[in-house]
Structure formats: C-alpha cells, structure tokens
Write a protein that holds these residues in place. Structure first.
Motif, PDB file in Angstrom:
ATOM      1  N   MET A   1       0.845  -1.205   0.000  1.00  0.00           N
ATOM      2  CA  MET A   1       0.000   0.000   0.000  1.00  0.00           C
ATOM      3  C   MET A   1       0.876   1.249   0.000  1.00  0.00           C
ATOM      4  O   MET A   1       1.868   1.327   0.732  1.00  0.00           O
ATOM      5  CB  MET A   1      -0.913   0.010   1.233  1.00  0.00           C
ATOM      6  CG  MET A   1      -1.800   1.238   1.320  1.00  0.00           C
ATOM      7  SD  MET A   1      -2.825   1.248   2.804  1.00  0.00           S
ATOM      8  CE  MET A   1      -3.941  -0.095   2.450  1.00  0.00           C
ATOM      9  N   THR A   2       0.491   2.227  -0.819  1.00  0.00           N
ATOM     10  CA  THR A   2       1.239   3.477  -0.909  1.00  0.00           C
ATOM     11  C   THR A   2       1.053   4.303   0.354  1.00  0.00           C
ATOM     12  O   THR A   2      -0.040   4.388   0.912  1.00  0.00           O
ATOM     13  CB  THR A   2       0.771   4.293  -2.120  1.00  0.00           C
ATOM     14  OG1 THR A   2       0.894   3.501  -3.291  1.00  0.00           O
ATOM     15  CG2 THR A   2       1.603   5.552  -2.275  1.00  0.00           C
ATOM     16  N   LYS A   3       2.159   4.922   0.802  1.00  0.00           N
ATOM     17  CA  LYS A   3       2.109   5.803   1.960  1.00  0.00           C
ATOM     18  C   LYS A   3       2.582   7.191   1.554  1.00  0.00           C
ATOM     19  O   LYS A   3       3.211   7.364   0.499  1.00  0.00           O
ATOM     20  CB  LYS A   3       2.970   5.254   3.099  1.00  0.00           C
ATOM     21  CG  LYS A   3       2.462   3.939   3.677  1.00  0.00           C
ATOM     22  CD  LYS A   3       3.272   3.530   4.884  1.00  0.00           C
ATOM     23  CE  LYS A   3       2.718   2.253   5.508  1.00  0.00           C
ATOM     24  NZ  LYS A   3       3.484   1.848   6.707  1.00  0.00           N
ATOM     25  N   PHE A   4       2.296   8.179   2.397  1.00  0.00           N
ATOM     26  CA  PHE A   4       2.703   9.550   2.076  1.00  0.00           C
ATOM     27  C   PHE A   4       4.214   9.668   1.978  1.00  0.00           C
ATOM     28  O   PHE A   4       4.735  10.509   1.228  1.00  0.00           O
ATOM     29  CB  PHE A   4       2.164  10.517   3.135  1.00  0.00           C
ATOM     30  CG  PHE A   4       0.722  10.895   2.939  1.00  0.00           C
ATOM     31  CD1 PHE A   4       0.329  11.712   1.892  1.00  0.00           C
ATOM     32  CD2 PHE A   4      -0.245  10.421   3.801  1.00  0.00           C
ATOM     33  CE1 PHE A   4      -0.999  12.049   1.703  1.00  0.00           C
ATOM     34  CE2 PHE A   4      -1.581  10.757   3.627  1.00  0.00           C
ATOM     35  CZ  PHE A   4      -1.959  11.571   2.577  1.00  0.00           C
ATOM     36  N   THR A   5       4.927   8.826   2.712  1.00  0.00           N
ATOM     37  CA  THR A   5       6.395   8.877   2.660  1.00  0.00           C
ATOM     38  C   THR A   5       6.938   8.446   1.305  1.00  0.00           C
ATOM     39  O   THR A   5       8.110   8.698   1.004  1.00  0.00           O
ATOM     40  CB  THR A   5       6.977   7.981   3.766  1.00  0.00           C
ATOM     41  OG1 THR A   5       6.414   6.663   3.651  1.00  0.00           O
ATOM     42  CG2 THR A   5       6.656   8.557   5.144  1.00  0.00           C
ATOM     43  N   ASP A   6       6.096   7.806   0.481  1.00  0.00           N
ATOM     44  CA  ASP A   6       6.533   7.357  -0.837  1.00  0.00           C
ATOM     45  C   ASP A   6       6.284   8.395  -1.933  1.00  0.00           C
ATOM     46  O   ASP A   6       6.584   8.130  -3.104  1.00  0.00           O
ATOM     47  CB  ASP A   6       5.796   6.070  -1.226  1.00  0.00           C
ATOM     48  CG  ASP A   6       6.017   4.949  -0.218  1.00  0.00           C
ATOM     49  OD1 ASP A   6       7.110   4.907   0.379  1.00  0.00           O
ATOM     50  OD2 ASP A   6       5.083   4.139  -0.023  1.00  0.00           O
ATOM     51  N   LEU A   7       5.733   9.563  -1.573  1.00  0.00           N
ATOM     52  CA  LEU A   7       5.288  10.530  -2.581  1.00  0.00           C
ATOM     53  C   LEU A   7       6.239  11.711  -2.786  1.00  0.00           C
ATOM     54  O   LEU A   7       5.891  12.678  -3.460  1.00  0.00           O
ATOM     55  CB  LEU A   7       3.894  11.075  -2.200  1.00  0.00           C
ATOM     56  CG  LEU A   7       2.781  10.033  -2.122  1.00  0.00           C
ATOM     57  CD1 LEU A   7       1.453  10.693  -1.730  1.00  0.00           C
ATOM     58  CD2 LEU A   7       2.626   9.308  -3.449  1.00  0.00           C
ATOM     59  N   ASN A   8       7.450  11.650  -2.189  1.00  0.00           N
ATOM     60  CA  ASN A   8       8.475  12.695  -2.372  1.00  0.00           C
ATOM     61  C   ASN A   8       8.008  14.073  -1.899  1.00  0.00           C
ATOM     62  O   ASN A   8       8.379  15.107  -2.486  1.00  0.00           O
ATOM     63  CB  ASN A   8       8.891  12.790  -3.843  1.00  0.00           C
ATOM     64  CG  ASN A   8       9.560  11.517  -4.342  1.00  0.00           C
ATOM     65  OD1 ASN A   8      10.301  10.863  -3.592  1.00  0.00           O
ATOM     66  ND2 ASN A   8       9.290  11.157  -5.579  1.00  0.00           N
ATOM     67  N   LEU A   9       7.220  14.108  -0.856  1.00  0.00           N
ATOM     68  CA  LEU A   9       6.793  15.376  -0.277  1.00  0.00           C
ATOM     69  C   LEU A   9       7.885  15.936   0.618  1.00  0.00           C
ATOM     70  O   LEU A   9       8.764  15.206   1.097  1.00  0.00           O
ATOM     71  CB  LEU A   9       5.504  15.194   0.526  1.00  0.00           C
ATOM     72  CG  LEU A   9       4.252  14.820  -0.280  1.00  0.00           C
ATOM     73  CD1 LEU A   9       3.111  14.433   0.655  1.00  0.00           C
ATOM     74  CD2 LEU A   9       3.825  15.965  -1.188  1.00  0.00           C
ATOM     75  N   ASP A  10       7.836  17.238   0.871  1.00  0.00           N
ATOM     76  CA  ASP A  10       8.790  17.889   1.760  1.00  0.00           C
ATOM     77  C   ASP A  10       8.687  17.274   3.159  1.00  0.00           C
ATOM     78  O   ASP A  10       7.587  16.991   3.633  1.00  0.00           O
ATOM     79  CB  ASP A  10       8.478  19.391   1.812  1.00  0.00           C
ATOM     80  CG  ASP A  10       9.545  20.172   2.548  1.00  0.00           C
ATOM     81  OD1 ASP A  10       9.581  20.087   3.793  1.00  0.00           O
ATOM     82  OD2 ASP A  10      10.323  20.885   1.885  1.00  0.00           O
TER      83      ASP A  10
END
Length: 482
Positions: A1-10
């Motif tokens: 499952m995709t997590k926010f840590t995988d989205l290259n956010l600041d």
C-alpha cells in the motif's frame, strides 16, 4: 500500500500530515500528487469527500517551499466556487504549513477590502479566492496575476452551475501561459471538458471513480410523499421529516438537511426549532460572520441539524456527518451527488434520505439516471394516512375556504332592481293587458313607505289625471286672468 512517505513530499509537509493522523493517501491523492510534483498539469475527477483538497495542497506547499513572494504578486492561486469551500481550503493550508514559513490570503465576499488589501500588499505565497472577489481586487488595481506559478481550479463543475465559467476564462487569460494548472471536478460536463482542452497542456488525467457517482458507503433511500391537499403539503412534509429524524434514533448524531430555496431553509429551521430540535439555517443571504459561526457550532457539536441551501453542498467538510436529508430534490442531478457527499466521508458510513413529491419525479428520475442505479424506496414512518397539519396558518386558510365565496352574481343581483325599474318606465297601456291584473295586484301587501305596491308596474299616470292637464292653453290662461 502506498504511503505519504513514498510521494516525495517535503519532510516538513510529511510531519504535518503525520500530526493530522494520516498515513496512507486516498486514491485521488496517490494519483494526483506525483505528476503535480513533476510540474505537469493535472485533471482530477473524483467524487466529493475523497480528499481532493489535500491532493493539490500538499504538492503546492512542497513546490512553494523554495522562493519568496513579492508584493501584490501571489505565487499561486486557488479558485473555489463558494466562500465556505475557500475557507476550508485555507484551513487545510494552515494545517499543513505549520512547520513552514508560507503566507496566504483569503479573498472572499463579506470581508472588508481594506484587510485583504493589506495582506496582498505584503505579498503572499498562496492566494485563495472566489472568482468574483478576485476580479474585484484586480479591477481596483490592487492585484497582479503575472507572477502566478501554480493555478488550481477546485470544484469546476460547481463553477459551471453558478455561472462562473466566463470569469474563470478571464482569470486564465490574466495568468502566465507557463503556469502549472491543477483542475479538479466531480463531474465532467461538456463545457468543463472544453475549458480543460483550452487551458491545460497535456494533463495527467486521474479518475478514481466513475463520473458523478456517490460513495458506496452511503446508504441511500427515497420516500415518495404526496400531501393530502395542496395548501397542507408543505407542513405535512415537515412532519414527515420530523418523523424520519425520530426514527433514526441514536444513529443520527448530526445531519445536514438540504432545501432548494433560501426561504424554505428558514421555514424548515424555524419549524424544527419550534418542535424542540437543535437546528440552525445557513444560506447565501446570511452575513459571512453568521455563516462562519453556524458552521463552527455544527463542527463542534453545538448544533445537531444544519438546514442548508446548496451553498454548503461543496464547502462543508465535517467528516463525522452521519445523515443527509434532501427535503427537496435538487434541480440539477449533479447536486444530489455533492449533497449526499457530506456524509460517508473519510471511510465512514453514511445515510441519505430524499423526500420526493409528485412534482419532483422528473428531477428524481434524472438523479437515478446519473448515479446509474435505482434508489431504494422506503415506507412513510407515519403510515399511509396523511399527517395532520402543523401550522395555524393552514388551519386558518382551511376555515376561510369553508366560508361562502363571493361571486360576481351577487353584484348582478343587486343591479336587478335598477334594471327592472329601467325596463318598467312609463309606457302606453297595451291593448292585450287583462282586467284581472289590477285585482290581483291589489291583494298584495303595500310597502311601509310610499303608496306603491311592491310589484306594481307604473303604466302612464293611471286614473289620477289632474284636471288642469285636460284644459286647453286658452282655458288655462283665462282661468289665471280671471
């Protein structure tokens, strides 16, 4: 499952997201954030309540982390159709930028221009506005849009319904051609598709649900209602609404009740308050401060029932709304999807009930056609018998309806004696008159005043001919001279 840590956010953005209690993005967020961070235009199509706001707020904050705003030249622009939705977007920016030094300004109606001008003059990274107020500032020379790097159009289909498309096209023309555009809508009308083809450049299309579909977690019902009489239908309908509220019992923690007209919003709210329900109205005619206060009380649980027009259908984000009641079937079927989208948010279950009168059946058929399924019918909690009227005004109108109505025939009857008198003016005696008529007339009673009988017909001067009339002129003069 995709997590926010995988989205290259600041990292600072991720920290704020974690503080908000989110770990995994919704499908629209997982699909829209990566291409947005790459600088591509994004066309997002998703039903309401799926997290569209965060899907553009989070990448915007990350990209705006580098750079500095200049006076009167915002670096990004977010357009929203209503004040409530614009305020909701502003709250999201405050929530996710608490570890970053980014400035914002909210341009909406109901707030003084002076305060908004002061924010713009200092320079803002994010400008959140409704189209009308944004153009007001631009025309007053207080705002330049040539520095906009990222432009977001939220709830584009609602913009179309509210007639903002010409304003949107003008605002697009005032921004740089090199801008990045993030375009979000719940439905894809032909006019919306034309705008995306004109102003978006090779957008990444993210569609996480069939267009104009409601969440599967929302239990939908329809109650077919018909009043006993036309003048009682409105009050009987309100009684059915109260019965539905009571029938839900403890499962109804709070609810939004939608009416089509502002006047009906006020009437429905006053009716519920009269019968002891904790209700308050919200619509476009109320002051912005009053609308904000009502929404805050509803979010905090101080108000259980929010009676609203469609002004709240797009801008209300309260994840814990358990029920939605459509007191009126919306005129546009897309509005049905947005209304019931106030419940069943953030993975929760919800329930939506719509009251359908005979006059609404055509609009309701359009709703079922749009959602591509038949909405289950439910029984009237009051039974098959028509509910009693709740208002004194209706009882008064009923009493008035029992009174004999005046008709024009009464006036005609009153004119008959005059007409009879005109028809019976002195005329010569006809030879066909019988001798029995005077005898019959003498048997009738005389009037209390005057000597003429009630039904006597005046014919000539009768037997009471004065003697001087029979004299010739010469005899008359001779008598006077003598």
């Amino acid at each position: 499952m995709t997590k926010f840590t995988d989205l290259n956010l600041d990292p600072k953005v991720l920290r704020a997201v974690q503080d908000a209690g989110y770990e995994s993005p919704t499908p629209i967020q997982a699909g829209a954030i990566p291409p947005a961070l790459e600088g591509k235009d994004v066309l997002g199509i998703a039903q309401t309540g799926t997290g569209k706001t965060a899907s553009f707020v989070l990448p915007m904050i990350t990209m705006l982390g580098r750079g500095r705003a200049r006076a009167r030249m915002p670096r990004s622009l977010v357009l929203a159709p209503t004040r409530e939705l614009a305020a909701q977007v502003a709250e999201n920016f405050d929530q996710y930028t608490k570890y970053m030094k980014l400035t914002k300004a909210l341009l909406i109606g109901g707030v003084s221009f002076k305060e908004q001008d002061a924010l713009i003059d200092r320079g803002v990274d994010v400008l959140i506005a409704t189209p009308g107020r944004l153009l007001d500032h631009f025309e007053r020379g207080k705002l330049l849009l040539t520095g906009v790097q990222i432009m977001v159009v939220d709830e584009a289909d609602r913009m179309l319904d509210m007639g903002f498309i010409p304003d949107i096209e003008r605002i697009f023309s005032l921004t740089p051609f090199t801008r990045q555009t993030l375009f979000f809508s719940a439905t894809m009308a032909p006019e919306i598709e034309r705008i995306t083809n004109t102003f978006l450049s090779a957008p990444a299309k993210v569609e996480v649900a069939r267009q104009a579909t409601a969440s599967e977690r929302i239990e939908q019902h329809a109650l077919m209602f018909k009043g006993s009489r036309r003048d009682r239908a409105a009050s009987e309908k309100r009684k059915v609404l109260r019965a539905l509220l009571d029938a839900e019992g403890d499962t109804l923690q709070n609810a939004v009740i939608f009416c089509n007209r502002k006047t009906d919003v006020d009437i429905c709210a006053k009716s519920l308050q009269k019968y002891g329900y904790d209700a308050a109205p919200i619509h476009g005619d109320l002051d912005q401060s009053q609308r904000n206060a009502t929404l805050d009380k509803f979010r905090n649980g101080e108000i259980k029932l929010l009676i609203a027009s469609d002004v709240a259908a797009r801008g209300l984000d309260v994840p814990s709304v358990t029920h939605v009641f459509n007191f009126d079937v919306p005129g546009h079927p897309e509005d049905y999807v947005h209304r019931i989208g106030r419940t069943g948010r953030a993975g929760r279950d919800g329930k939506a009930i719509t009251l359908v009168e005979p006059r609404d059946e055509k609009n309701f058929d359009a709703v079922e056609k749009l959602v591509a399924k038949e909405i289950p019918r439910m029984e009237n909690p009051l039974g098959s018998s028509a509910p009693e009227d709740e208002s004194k005004d209706t009882a008064k109108s009923e009493a008035q309806s029992e009174k004999p109505k005046r008709s024009r025939s009464r006036r005609r009857k009153s004119d008959e004696p005059k007409q009879e008198a005109q028809d019976t003016a002195p005329v010569a005696v006809k030879e066909t008159a019988t001798k029995e008529e005077p005898a019959k007339q003498e048997q009738k009673p005389r009037r209390e005043r005057g000597g003429r009988r009630d039904n006597d017909k005046v014919i000539g001067l009768g037997d009471h001919l004065p003697s001087f009339i029979a004299l010739s002129f010469e005899e008359r003069f001779e008598k006077q001279a003598g």
